[in-house]
Scaffold this motif. Sequence first.
Motif, PDB file in Angstrom:
ATOM      1  N   ALA A   1       0.823  -1.219   0.000  1.00 13.03           N
ATOM      2  CA  ALA A   1       0.000   0.000   0.000  1.00 13.03           C
ATOM      3  C   ALA A   1       0.857   1.269   0.000  1.00 13.03           C
ATOM      4  CB  ALA A   1      -0.978  -0.024   1.181  1.00 13.03           C
TER       5      ALA A   1
ATOM      6  N   CYS B   1       2.324   7.663   4.125  1.00 17.22           N
ATOM      7  CA  CYS B   1       3.126   6.506   3.693  1.00 17.22           C
ATOM      8  C   CYS B   1       3.859   6.750   2.373  1.00 17.22           C
ATOM      9  CB  CYS B   1       2.244   5.271   3.557  1.00 17.22           C
ATOM     10  SG  CYS B   1       0.957   5.454   2.307  1.00 17.22           S
TER      11      CYS B   1
ATOM     12  N   CYS C   1       3.033   2.471   6.723  1.00 20.03           N
ATOM     13  CA  CYS C   1       1.629   2.793   6.977  1.00 20.03           C
ATOM     14  C   CYS C   1       1.466   3.356   8.381  1.00 20.03           C
ATOM     15  CB  CYS C   1       0.767   1.538   6.832  1.00 20.03           C
ATOM     16  SG  CYS C   1      -0.964   1.830   7.268  1.00 20.03           S
ATOM     17  N   SER C   2       0.721   4.468   8.494  1.00 16.87           N
ATOM     18  CA  SER C   2       0.416   5.016   9.826  1.00 16.87           C
ATOM     19  C   SER C   2      -1.099   4.994  10.060  1.00 16.87           C
ATOM     20  CB  SER C   2       0.968   6.433   9.944  1.00 16.87           C
ATOM     21  OG  SER C   2       0.435   7.243   8.905  1.00 16.87           O
TER      22      SER C   2
ATOM     23  N   CYS D   1      -3.547   6.148   8.307  1.00 16.66           N
ATOM     24  CA  CYS D   1      -3.810   7.581   8.224  1.00 16.66           C
ATOM     25  C   CYS D   1      -5.296   7.915   8.085  1.00 16.66           C
ATOM     26  CB  CYS D   1      -3.054   8.167   7.018  1.00 16.66           C
ATOM     27  SG  CYS D   1      -3.757   7.676   5.423  1.00 16.66           S
TER      28      CYS D   1
ATOM     29  N   ARG E   1      -6.335   8.724   1.326  1.00 15.35           N
ATOM     30  CA  ARG E   1      -6.062   7.340   1.748  1.00 15.35           C
ATOM     31  C   ARG E   1      -6.537   6.368   0.670  1.00 15.35           C
ATOM     32  NH1 ARG E   1      -6.880   4.401   7.523  1.00 15.35           N
ATOM     33  NH2 ARG E   1      -7.289   2.307   6.766  1.00 15.35           N
ATOM     34  N   ILE E   2      -5.686   5.389   0.329  1.00 20.13           N
ATOM     35  CA  ILE E   2      -6.061   4.420  -0.701  1.00 20.13           C
ATOM     36  C   ILE E   2      -6.601   3.120  -0.101  1.00 20.13           C
ATOM     37  CG2 ILE E   2      -4.442   5.297  -2.432  1.00 20.13           C
ATOM     38  CD1 ILE E   2      -2.622   2.897  -1.722  1.00 20.13           C
ATOM     39  N   CYS E   3      -6.432   2.960   1.213  1.00 22.36           N
ATOM     40  CA  CYS E   3      -6.852   1.702   1.852  1.00 22.36           C
ATOM     41  C   CYS E   3      -8.231   1.893   2.481  1.00 22.36           C
ATOM     42  CB  CYS E   3      -5.863   1.316   2.935  1.00 22.36           C
ATOM     43  SG  CYS E   3      -4.163   1.443   2.402  1.00 22.36           S
TER      44      CYS E   3
HETATM   45  S1  SF4 Z   1      -3.809   3.603   5.536  1.00 23.13           S
HETATM   46 FE1  SF4 Z   1      -2.931   5.551   4.820  1.00 23.13          FE
HETATM   47  S2  SF4 Z   1      -0.793   5.468   5.552  1.00 23.13           S
HETATM   48 FE2  SF4 Z   1      -1.566   3.361   5.617  1.00 23.13          FE
HETATM   49  S3  SF4 Z   1      -0.939   2.474   3.653  1.00 23.13           S
HETATM   50 FE3  SF4 Z   1      -3.070   3.228   3.427  1.00 23.13          FE
HETATM   51  S4  SF4 Z   1      -2.861   5.284   2.584  1.00 23.13           S
HETATM   52 FE4  SF4 Z   1      -0.857   4.688   3.423  1.00 23.13          FE
END
Ligand code: SF4
Length: 203
Positions: free
Chosen positions: A146, A159, A165-166, A168, A173-175
């Motif tokens: 990620a 990140c 990864c924090s 975030c 945010r991509i996740c």
């Molecule tokens: S949750 Fe945020 S910091 Fe973590 S990998 Fe996904 S985009 Fe990056």
Amino acid sequence: MEKLLEKLRSKNIQAYVARDCGEARDLALSLIPPGATVAMGNSATLRETGIFDSLVNGAYNVINQFEPGIPAAENLKRRKAGMLADVYFTSANALTLDGELVNIDGKGNRVAAMMFGPDKVVIVVGENKIVKNQDEAWRRLKEKAAPALAEKLGRATPCAKTGVCSDCSSPERICRCYTVINGQMPVDKDRIHVIIVKERLGI
Ligand code: SF4
């Protein structure tokens, strides 16, 4: 590798090994029935294997959400249409030795199409994405895949700068969607086809 193939098959997922990108591409394209509509998720693996270009430039009925220059509304329309394509191509973010397909997605249309909609889903995975178990899969995704993807996409996430990864709360945010596919129903045993390529592919 044989054990992994058997594990996938025991979960009603068709499984293959390809020696290289060329073999993977030929096999993937051979799985398209004549006249089928085809769509694909965003995937470095599909591009590196040449599958993406073969689909877009070939004589296929492609629903291409990635066509350069299309308006956002048309992109969304094609993403939705892709979820009901006859065949959907993508990669997976990780594949466990127990035959689980582990993914993180942003908007969610890619993982949704993997789970339900298209009659056939072709998932191409480099051997570098094989991990021991789900713990290792999530670690791989959060600590490596990620952040690398966020950087590649130029997202303003922590990140993308730190490589870590924090969890975030960035608007970019991509996740957003976390999924595990642990097999298919027996009646759907010809739906998901996993092609494991003996090469390092994707992120
Ligand atoms: S949750 Fe945020 S910091 Fe973590 S990998 Fe996904 S985009 Fe990056």
